[in-house]
Design an enzyme around this catalytic site. Structure first.
Site, mmCIF file in Angstrom:
data_model
loop_
_atom_site.group_PDB
_atom_site.id
_atom_site.type_symbol
_atom_site.label_atom_id
_atom_site.label_comp_id
_atom_site.label_asym_id
_atom_site.label_seq_id
_atom_site.Cartn_x
_atom_site.Cartn_y
_atom_site.Cartn_z
ATOM 1 C CG HIS A 91 37.998 0.038 10.492
ATOM 2 N ND1 HIS A 91 36.706 0.428 10.470
ATOM 3 C CD2 HIS A 91 38.659 1.254 10.641
ATOM 4 C CE1 HIS A 91 36.920 1.552 10.743
ATOM 5 N NE2 HIS A 91 37.922 2.099 10.896
ATOM 6 N NE ARG A 132 -1.220 2.447 2.989
ATOM 7 C CZ ARG A 132 -0.845 3.598 3.563
ATOM 8 N NH1 ARG A 132 -0.718 4.803 2.682
ATOM 9 N NH2 ARG A 132 -0.355 3.664 4.582
ATOM 10 C CD GLU A 133 3.371 5.364 3.185
ATOM 11 O OE1 GLU A 133 2.516 5.455 4.061
ATOM 12 O OE2 GLU A 133 3.853 6.448 2.248
ATOM 13 C CB THR A 154 1.251 12.325 7.969
ATOM 14 O OG1 THR A 154 0.180 11.362 8.511
ATOM 15 C CG2 THR A 154 0.885 12.398 6.318
ATOM 16 C CG HIS A 193 -4.498 2.570 4.097
ATOM 17 N ND1 HIS A 193 -4.424 3.655 3.624
ATOM 18 C CD2 HIS A 193 -4.365 2.654 5.355
ATOM 19 C CE1 HIS A 193 -3.961 4.495 4.597
ATOM 20 N NE2 HIS A 193 -3.933 4.079 5.703
HETATM 21 C C1 HCA Z 1 -1.304 8.215 3.211
HETATM 22 C C2 HCA Z 1 -1.916 8.323 4.564
HETATM 23 C C3 HCA Z 1 -0.782 7.374 5.650
HETATM 24 C C4 HCA Z 1 -1.566 6.766 6.631
HETATM 25 C C5 HCA Z 1 -0.938 5.960 7.875
HETATM 26 C C6 HCA Z 1 -1.477 4.899 8.504
HETATM 27 C C7 HCA Z 1 0.004 8.529 6.762
HETATM 28 O O1 HCA Z 1 -0.191 8.080 2.835
HETATM 29 O O2 HCA Z 1 -2.508 8.286 2.484
HETATM 30 O O3 HCA Z 1 -2.768 4.790 8.103
HETATM 31 O O4 HCA Z 1 -1.200 4.530 9.367
HETATM 32 O O5 HCA Z 1 1.212 8.482 6.330
HETATM 33 O O6 HCA Z 1 -0.489 9.328 7.212
HETATM 34 O O7 HCA Z 1 0.361 6.794 4.979
HETATM 35 CU CU CU Z 2 2.175 6.961 5.396
#
Ligand code: HCA
Ligand code: CU
Length: 478
Positions: free
Chosen positions: A290, A14-15, A168, A74
């Site tokens: 080292h 996802r991220e 964030t 998500h």
């Molecule tokens: C985003 C939001 C998020 C959400 C993180 C989470 C962020 O990128 O759209 O749900 O824990 O960084 O706030 O990734």
């Molecule tokens: Cu995020």
């Protein structure tokens, strides 16, 4: 979910897919999800089904895969997003909405109360439909603390059993993270997740501080992928938790390199040699001071034993090398020298290294033969030979890939070929571990899509009359 003290939630799918230029195919996502499950990740954030049909299909396939890990979608606090998640058979929804002033005013144009109402409504709807819920106040670390505590408490009471403290834009320091997580931990029943972005390079440090303050899950991505500079990398969080805080996250460390290579290939984003834990230089020692110390006691220059993650250390021999490192290498090669000879070889090696970028074993042999005045090749340990067939990515020139491959230690020859494979290389190594390291470096090379390796058991030679050069690949040194 494994019974560990801290759970890793991996959000590569996802991220990680929010990384510029990264888009995984559905089958690649399934591969990654299975590998994440095997490595011991407790929760997998599989995607936001609303994004596209492909994302939805991937979330659905992962949801139906019966993984040990919890599968999460998500989503926004919307009925439609929850319905889509139900179709995908996920275990949990992560409901996120911006809570900070700038998110409320610039993005959502909603009041604190309106946001609260929407969140609580969505949590009830998801809970009524049998889903577990995490609530994420997006930009939590820039949200007024009293409002943050209030909305988290209400979300928890409405049935969210996890809350994500989202940094964030990665603006926390470890001390600030510790304080904030302590405050929420004291006031909210739900378990806390940490979602730390790496804009100032503090994602891992902030995650560790949050764990010390009571959080029980850390969000990661493989290789630290994510929006902008990404979030905390899985390997760094898992190993730092163990090495620095003695906390088990259930991760099988010996699989970290393999997982990282898989995600490098599928994402097209490659890690640097200096990347902690999984970078090719992570356990290499170069300066003479080292290496001589490491040869006596590796602790002198190592944060932890590379065996913890199934790797070995490497002594680099070049112009920075001292006598001890050269002696260790000569011993390994079975070349016996006295003190004077060692001094002479070390001196000549430094001269050579001033002119040559990379010192190979063959250089050491040649120098030794020169100083000792007799052949030493026969004393060298027998080498394992592998034949590696390589498929390359179509959009990168094969010649560029070959150039990188021939620079890898152990690669003795490479051919651009027609047919099933684009490149064939011969690799030679002193043992299986070294062969594996060489193969891993080949697999990690930008543009390499897939490899097949055959280890040579017996070797037969033709008469060689027409092709004198065909003997070369098999000459061990020089
Ligand atoms: C985003 C939001 C998020 C959400 C993180 C989470 C962020 O990128 O759209 O749900 O824990 O960084 O706030 O990734
Ligand atoms: Cu995020």
């Amino acid at each position: 979910m494994p019974d560990s003290k801290v759970i890793i939630l991996d959000s590569t799918l996802r991220e990680g897919e929010q990384t510029p230029g990264v888009s995984f195919r559905v089958d690649e996502k399934l591969d990654i999800a299975k590998k994440l499950d095997e490595i011991g990740v407790g929760m997998i954030e599989a995607g936001s089904p609303i994004v596209s049909e492909g994302v939805k299909e991937a979330v659905k396939k992962i949801g139906k895969e019966n993984l040990k890990a919890e599968v999460i979608s998500h989503i926004r606090p919307l009925k439609n997003d929850i319905d889509l998640s139900l179709e995908c058979d996920v275990d949990r929804v992560a409901i996120f909405i911006g809570t900070s002033k700038s998110h409320r005013e610039a993005k959502l144009k909603m009041s604190k109360e309106q946001i609260e109402e929407k969140v609580l409504e969505a949590i009830s709807y998801a809970r009524d439909h049998g889903l577990k819920v995490r609530f994420t106040p997006e930009d939590a670390t820039r949200t007024e603390t009293d409002y943050l505590l209030r909305i988290c408490r209400k979300a928890s009471e409405a049935g969210a059993d996890r809350i994500s403290v989202a940094d964030t834009v990665g603006i926390m320091t470890p001390n600030q993270m510790y304080d904030l997580v302590s405050k929420i931990h004291g006031k909210v029943k739900a378990e806390l997740d940490l979602h730390c972005h790496n804009d100032l390079g503090l994602a891992v440090a902030n995650s560790l501080a949050g764990v010390q303050a009571g959080a029980t899950a850390v969000h990661t991505t493989v290789n630290g992928l994510g929006e902008r500079t990404g979030i905390a990398p899985l390997s760094e969080v898992a190993v730092a938790l163990k090495v620095l805080l003695n906390i088990d996250s259930g991760i099988k460390f010996e699989l970290l390199s393999e997982l990282s290579s898989m995600v490098e290939r599928y994402s097209g984003v490659y890690i640097s040699p200096t990347t902690p834990i999984i970078g090719s230089n992570a356990f290499s020692h170069k300066a003479g001071i080292h290496t001589s110390a490491v040869l006596v006691n590796p602790q002198t220059y190592e944060a932890f034993d590379p065996a913890l993650i199934g790797r070995g250390r490497k002594i680099i021999v070049d112009k920075y090398a001292g006598r001890h490192a050269v002696k260790a290498l000569l011993d390994e090669m079975g070349i016996n020298v006295n003190d004077d000879q060692l001094n002479q070889i070390t001196k000549e090696l430094k001269n050579l290294a001033d002119k040559k970028k990379r010192i190979e074993d063959s250089d050491i042999i040649a120098l030794s033969e020169k100083v000792l005045g007799h052949k030493v090749s026969g004393e060298a340990p027998e080498l394992l030979t592998g034949i590696v067939s390589i498929k390359t990515e179509p959009h990168i020139y094969t010649t560029n890939i070959i150039r990188r491959i021939v620079g890898i230690n152990g690669v003795s020859e490479a051919f651009e070929t027609s047919g099933d494979y684009d490149i064939i290389t011969y690799v030679q190594a002193k043992d299986v571990a070294a062969l594996n390291e060489c193969l891993e470096a080949i697999r990690n090379t930008k543009g390499v899509e897939a490899t097949t390796t055959r280890v040579v058991l017996k070797r037969f030679q033709g008469n060689g009359k027409l092709k004198e050069e065909s003997k070369k690949p098999w000459k061990l040194f020089g």
